[in-house]
Scaffold this active site. Sequence first.
Site, mmCIF file in Angstrom:
data_model
loop_
_atom_site.group_PDB
_atom_site.id
_atom_site.type_symbol
_atom_site.label_atom_id
_atom_site.label_comp_id
_atom_site.label_asym_id
_atom_site.label_seq_id
_atom_site.Cartn_x
_atom_site.Cartn_y
_atom_site.Cartn_z
ATOM 1 N N GLU A 248 0.849 -1.201 0.000
ATOM 2 C CA GLU A 248 0.000 0.000 0.000
ATOM 3 C C GLU A 248 0.876 1.240 0.000
ATOM 4 O O GLU A 248 1.949 1.236 0.608
ATOM 5 C CB GLU A 248 -0.877 0.028 1.262
ATOM 6 C CG GLU A 248 -1.979 -0.999 1.245
ATOM 7 C CD GLU A 248 -2.911 -0.858 2.452
ATOM 8 O OE1 GLU A 248 -2.752 0.081 3.258
ATOM 9 O OE2 GLU A 248 -3.794 -1.719 2.584
ATOM 10 N N LYS A 250 2.441 4.487 1.238
ATOM 11 C CA LYS A 250 2.620 5.037 2.577
ATOM 12 C C LYS A 250 2.516 6.552 2.462
ATOM 13 O O LYS A 250 3.451 7.225 2.039
ATOM 14 C CB LYS A 250 3.978 4.638 3.163
ATOM 15 C CG LYS A 250 4.160 5.084 4.596
ATOM 16 C CD LYS A 250 5.493 4.603 5.157
ATOM 17 C CE LYS A 250 5.579 4.801 6.670
ATOM 18 N NZ LYS A 250 5.420 6.185 7.084
ATOM 19 N N ARG A 255 -1.841 10.274 10.893
ATOM 20 C CA ARG A 255 -2.668 9.088 11.061
ATOM 21 C C ARG A 255 -3.877 9.436 11.922
ATOM 22 O O ARG A 255 -3.729 10.060 12.968
ATOM 23 C CB ARG A 255 -1.854 8.001 11.752
ATOM 24 C CG ARG A 255 -2.619 6.711 11.954
ATOM 25 C CD ARG A 255 -1.743 5.689 12.639
ATOM 26 N NE ARG A 255 -2.349 4.386 12.634
ATOM 27 C CZ ARG A 255 -1.663 3.253 12.695
ATOM 28 N NH1 ARG A 255 -0.351 3.276 12.760
ATOM 29 N NH2 ARG A 255 -2.271 2.101 12.692
ATOM 30 N N ARG A 270 -2.448 9.593 16.238
ATOM 31 C CA ARG A 270 -1.646 8.411 16.517
ATOM 32 C C ARG A 270 -1.326 8.295 18.003
ATOM 33 O O ARG A 270 -1.200 7.219 18.549
ATOM 34 C CB ARG A 270 -0.364 8.551 15.704
ATOM 35 C CG ARG A 270 0.619 7.475 15.906
ATOM 36 C CD ARG A 270 1.953 7.934 15.371
ATOM 37 N NE ARG A 270 2.972 7.059 15.851
ATOM 38 C CZ ARG A 270 3.691 6.269 15.072
ATOM 39 N NH1 ARG A 270 3.538 6.315 13.791
ATOM 40 N NH2 ARG A 270 4.590 5.468 15.577
ATOM 41 N N GLU A 299 -4.934 7.911 6.663
ATOM 42 C CA GLU A 299 -3.883 8.913 6.695
ATOM 43 C C GLU A 299 -4.495 10.166 6.091
ATOM 44 O O GLU A 299 -5.069 10.130 4.992
ATOM 45 C CB GLU A 299 -2.688 8.401 5.874
ATOM 46 C CG GLU A 299 -1.408 9.136 6.116
ATOM 47 C CD GLU A 299 -0.675 8.790 7.426
ATOM 48 O OE1 GLU A 299 -1.108 7.880 8.166
ATOM 49 O OE2 GLU A 299 0.325 9.468 7.695
ATOM 50 N N PHE A 339 -6.893 3.057 5.304
ATOM 51 C CA PHE A 339 -6.116 1.833 5.113
ATOM 52 C C PHE A 339 -6.546 0.679 6.005
ATOM 53 O O PHE A 339 -6.047 -0.421 5.863
ATOM 54 C CB PHE A 339 -4.609 2.099 5.227
ATOM 55 C CG PHE A 339 -4.168 2.700 6.536
ATOM 56 C CD1 PHE A 339 -3.983 1.897 7.648
ATOM 57 C CD2 PHE A 339 -3.908 4.057 6.640
ATOM 58 C CE1 PHE A 339 -3.557 2.443 8.847
ATOM 59 C CE2 PHE A 339 -3.488 4.618 7.832
ATOM 60 C CZ PHE A 339 -3.312 3.804 8.946
ATOM 61 N N ARG A 416 4.052 -3.398 17.435
ATOM 62 C CA ARG A 416 4.847 -3.202 16.236
ATOM 63 C C ARG A 416 5.327 -4.579 15.806
ATOM 64 O O ARG A 416 5.963 -5.282 16.577
ATOM 65 C CB ARG A 416 6.053 -2.310 16.565
ATOM 66 C CG ARG A 416 6.864 -1.908 15.359
ATOM 67 C CD ARG A 416 8.098 -1.154 15.762
ATOM 68 N NE ARG A 416 7.832 0.139 16.369
ATOM 69 C CZ ARG A 416 7.467 1.220 15.669
ATOM 70 N NH1 ARG A 416 7.342 1.161 14.375
ATOM 71 N NH2 ARG A 416 7.243 2.355 16.295
ATOM 72 N N LYS A 422 7.270 -1.412 6.747
ATOM 73 C CA LYS A 422 7.363 -0.172 5.969
ATOM 74 C C LYS A 422 8.650 -0.200 5.148
ATOM 75 O O LYS A 422 9.694 -0.658 5.613
ATOM 76 C CB LYS A 422 7.239 1.065 6.851
ATOM 77 C CG LYS A 422 8.179 1.133 7.993
ATOM 78 C CD LYS A 422 7.814 2.292 8.923
ATOM 79 C CE LYS A 422 8.634 2.176 10.184
ATOM 80 N NZ LYS A 422 8.254 3.042 11.245
HETATM 81 P P1 AMP Z 1 6.175 5.426 10.832
HETATM 82 O O1 AMP Z 1 5.418 6.660 11.250
HETATM 83 O O2 AMP Z 1 7.406 5.751 10.047
HETATM 84 O O3 AMP Z 1 6.398 4.478 11.978
HETATM 85 O O4 AMP Z 1 5.274 4.612 9.771
HETATM 86 C C1 AMP Z 1 4.022 4.039 10.039
HETATM 87 C C2 AMP Z 1 2.942 5.039 9.720
HETATM 88 O O5 AMP Z 1 2.675 5.101 8.331
HETATM 89 C C3 AMP Z 1 1.596 4.711 10.288
HETATM 90 O O6 AMP Z 1 1.519 5.045 11.638
HETATM 91 C C4 AMP Z 1 0.654 5.546 9.437
HETATM 92 O O7 AMP Z 1 0.530 6.835 10.014
HETATM 93 C C5 AMP Z 1 1.417 5.727 8.139
HETATM 94 N N1 AMP Z 1 0.770 5.160 6.949
HETATM 95 C C6 AMP Z 1 0.651 5.788 5.775
HETATM 96 N N2 AMP Z 1 0.046 5.018 4.874
HETATM 97 C C7 AMP Z 1 -0.249 3.854 5.476
HETATM 98 C C8 AMP Z 1 -0.862 2.648 5.039
HETATM 99 N N3 AMP Z 1 -1.294 2.487 3.795
HETATM 100 N N4 AMP Z 1 -0.976 1.650 5.947
HETATM 101 C C9 AMP Z 1 -0.515 1.795 7.214
HETATM 102 N N5 AMP Z 1 0.078 2.910 7.675
HETATM 103 C C10 AMP Z 1 0.220 3.933 6.821
#
Ligand code: AMP
Length: 583
Positions: A248, A250, A255, A270, A299, A339, A416, A422
């Site tokens: 998907e 990102k 969030r 979040r 998002e 998502f 997590r 990711k």
């Molecule tokens: P990070 O903030 O770097 O830990 O990355 C995870 C975050 O990506 C999640 O908390 C979401 O806010 C964001 N995100 C964006 N697109 C998506 C998606 N398609 N699925 C899940 N998370 C997503």
Amino acid sequence: MEYSKLAEFYSRIESTTSRTLMTQLLVELFKNTPKELIDKVVYLSVGRIAPEYTGLEYNFGEKLAIKALSQVLGLDEHTIEEKVIELGDLGSAGEVLLRDRGMEPKERLTVEEVYDTLLEIAKTTGVGSLKKKSELFKKLLSKATPLEAKYLLRTVTERLRLGIGDNTVMDALALAFTGDRKNRDHIERAYNLSSDLGYVAKVLAQEGLEAVKGIGIELGRPIRPMLAERMAIPSLILKKLGGRCGAEYKYDGERIQAHRKGDQFWLYSRRLENITHQFPDLIEFLKESIPHDFIVELECVVIDPASGQIQPFQVLMNRRVKYVSRFHILKYPVAGFIFDILYLDGEDLTLKPYPERREVLEKVVKTTDRINLAHRKIVDSVEELESFFHQAIEDGCEGLVCKSLAENSIYEAGKRGYLWIKYKRDYRSHLADTLDLVVVGAFYGKGQRAGRFGSLLMACYDPETDQFKTVCKVGTGFTEDDFDKLENILKDHRIPHRHPRVNSILSADMWFEPYLVLEITGAELTYSPVHTCAWDKLKPSRGLGLRFPRFTGRYRFDKRPEDATTEKEIIEMFLQQRQYRVI
Ligand code: AMP
């Protein structure tokens, strides 16, 4: 229960530098707490008045507290301010001044009275609220012993700084009420679904573990978000996910967990802050798109309405204001990319596998130009994954979130894990990704920055031991404004010694309670004799350190310290970095 018991507990916690002892002290406190009070004691111990998602805060500044103290003591404010400067904080100043006065209160404060009064203070808003808050607080202060006053002052000004984290509380609850730390898993699941540790503690204390297992989803109460692990090599991502995954986009926005019950909506960030008032436009879009009771995750990004193009994350930050006006709504129009779906018309979907949840989304969401599903492709080859990744970057995204399609791909609230991976790349550095690290200490600067801090000691988080382990000392990437801003933020989190949950070999000039998360980039990860991240795990007497670290300018206020990059993620990045080199 007398409040003095809690004050004595705070005092003992404050002088410990061991997490094990911290847990033991909490167990002792919980065992000695009447069952009907346990929720209140849990909130007070973590420096809150209610679960975070209620948004309840004291909003009681230091100035107001000084004024209240001066009136109770019959001293002028200036004398108190001088004492605060001398001792470094208002709590200690209050304690000493009350002791000097030598009067012992006739009545004993109870936890009930303290909690109820503090709750009233938090709930008092609007015209004349400062006066009322102050009157309420003075009533407490006038009945307090010096030690109690110290912690009342710190509590109400939100500077308790004990740094007791959720994990420590959950360990202690399991030990105190079931005698077995293993039962923490059930406590954690209930907490992940309810986001209210006080409530879980009360159910556990009053009704037992079986009742805790029965705690489920409730509309309006946020679910703790599922988080993704990170990997930087597409072939390894595919391998980890069984050769096939749902990739998907990102999106780089905010969030949001959106709840709907009839015409009532709640939006949570979040960090589970209630941000419903910030996005009235998004609520209207969701209302139109999903005519059901639901909990979905999306998002939220700002788009250019003419082209539909996604705007950078920084533009969205303009919507982080107290009062959202028509101006904000028109100038920064938002769109939501959904998502996940966790609940639909009475049914908990969190234990359904991801493909089923996505199918539900596809069925119930009527897409518009403002509400869409996250763009997705099922991929089973490295080439496809790579090319979808580049397409995502082209379209203004950060990369991909690769999701497991397996039977067990449930929504793991509050965890997590590798069900979501990711895949993002940072082109600004050789390192595959940036790190979100927690400030745990600081070192004095030299030259122009003498007497102020010149670099910060940064740590990752290790959920296994619930510790913050150091990764680097960062002194570059900060502007003068950043230094001022950092000093301002960190002064409220300064503590006299290393925090019990911080694992550090380096001895910093100043220590902080783990609070602030900053985004850090760097050249590469290397073995380090001074940093404790991954200590002894890859090489004896060596940890991992980040070379040439630099602040990217991004403050991660949206992340709690426990949401920082984990030790495991850093080990993973280090190993991947080495693989790149071999190739
Ligand atoms: P990070 O903030 O770097 O830990 O990355 C995870 C975050 O990506 C999640 O908390 C979401 O806010 C964001 N995100 C964006 N697109 C998506 C998606 N398609 N699925 C899940 N998370 C997503």
